[in-house]
Design a protein around this motif. Sequence first.
Motif, PDB file in Angstrom:
ATOM      1  N   TRP A 187       0.896  -1.086  -0.119  1.00 28.06           N
ATOM      2  CA  TRP A 187      -0.037  -0.022   0.162  1.00 28.06           C
ATOM      3  C   TRP A 187       0.996   1.373  -0.055  1.00 28.06           C
ATOM      4  O   TRP A 187       0.576   2.159  -0.937  1.00 28.06           O
ATOM      5  N   ASP A 188       2.031   1.370   0.866  1.00 27.69           N
ATOM      6  CA  ASP A 188       3.033   2.338   0.790  1.00 27.69           C
ATOM      7  C   ASP A 188       3.531   2.425  -0.446  1.00 27.69           C
ATOM      8  O   ASP A 188       3.437   3.605  -0.960  1.00 27.69           O
ATOM      9  N   ALA A 194       1.992   1.641  -3.508  1.00 21.86           N
ATOM     10  CA  ALA A 194       1.122   2.294  -4.188  1.00 21.86           C
ATOM     11  C   ALA A 194       0.587   3.710  -3.925  1.00 21.86           C
ATOM     12  O   ALA A 194       0.630   4.525  -4.977  1.00 21.86           O
ATOM     13  N   ASP A 195       0.855   4.192  -2.717  1.00 25.16           N
ATOM     14  CA  ASP A 195       0.801   5.449  -2.623  1.00 25.16           C
ATOM     15  C   ASP A 195       1.708   6.522  -2.827  1.00 25.16           C
ATOM     16  O   ASP A 195       1.573   7.494  -3.577  1.00 25.16           O
ATOM     17  N   GLU A 196       2.970   5.888  -2.988  1.00 27.40           N
ATOM     18  CA  GLU A 196       4.129   6.758  -3.649  1.00 27.40           C
ATOM     19  C   GLU A 196       3.825   6.896  -5.298  1.00 27.40           C
ATOM     20  O   GLU A 196       4.277   7.882  -5.777  1.00 27.40           O
ATOM     21  N   ASP A 197       3.498   5.728  -5.582  1.00 30.40           N
ATOM     22  CA  ASP A 197       3.313   5.874  -7.039  1.00 30.40           C
ATOM     23  C   ASP A 197       2.202   6.840  -7.556  1.00 30.40           C
ATOM     24  O   ASP A 197       2.403   7.456  -8.545  1.00 30.40           O
ATOM     25  N   ASP A 198       1.069   7.110  -6.715  1.00 30.43           N
ATOM     26  CA  ASP A 198       0.164   7.969  -6.722  1.00 30.43           C
ATOM     27  C   ASP A 198       0.620   9.447  -6.559  1.00 30.43           C
ATOM     28  O   ASP A 198       0.034  10.397  -7.199  1.00 30.43           O
ATOM     29  N   GLU A 199       1.752   9.820  -6.151  1.00 33.00           N
ATOM     30  CA  GLU A 199       2.124  11.106  -5.942  1.00 33.00           C
ATOM     31  C   GLU A 199       2.818  11.574  -7.176  1.00 33.00           C
ATOM     32  O   GLU A 199       3.320  11.287  -8.029  1.00 33.00           O
TER      33      GLU A 199
END
Length: 64
Positions: free
Chosen positions: A56-57, A59-64
Motif C-alpha cells: 500500500w505504501d 502504491a501511495d508513492e506511485d500515486d504522488e
Amino acid sequence: MSSEGTPGEGQYWYNVNTKTIEKGAQSDWSQLLGPYDSEAEARTALEKVQARNEAWDAADEDDE
C-alpha cells in the motif's frame, strides 16, 4: 438457542499483544488478527500485514 457456536470457534487467531496463537477467539477482538484456518497461517499473520502495508505504501508513492 443456536447450535452454530461462537463466531470464529475452531479457527485460529494471532494475538498482537501477547504474540500468541489462539484457537477460537479468546481475547478482545481489537487484539486479534484473523481468523485463519490453520495455526501455521496464524503464525504468519504479522508477515502478511507487513507485506500488505508495504504494498500500500508503494502504491501511495506511485500515486504522488
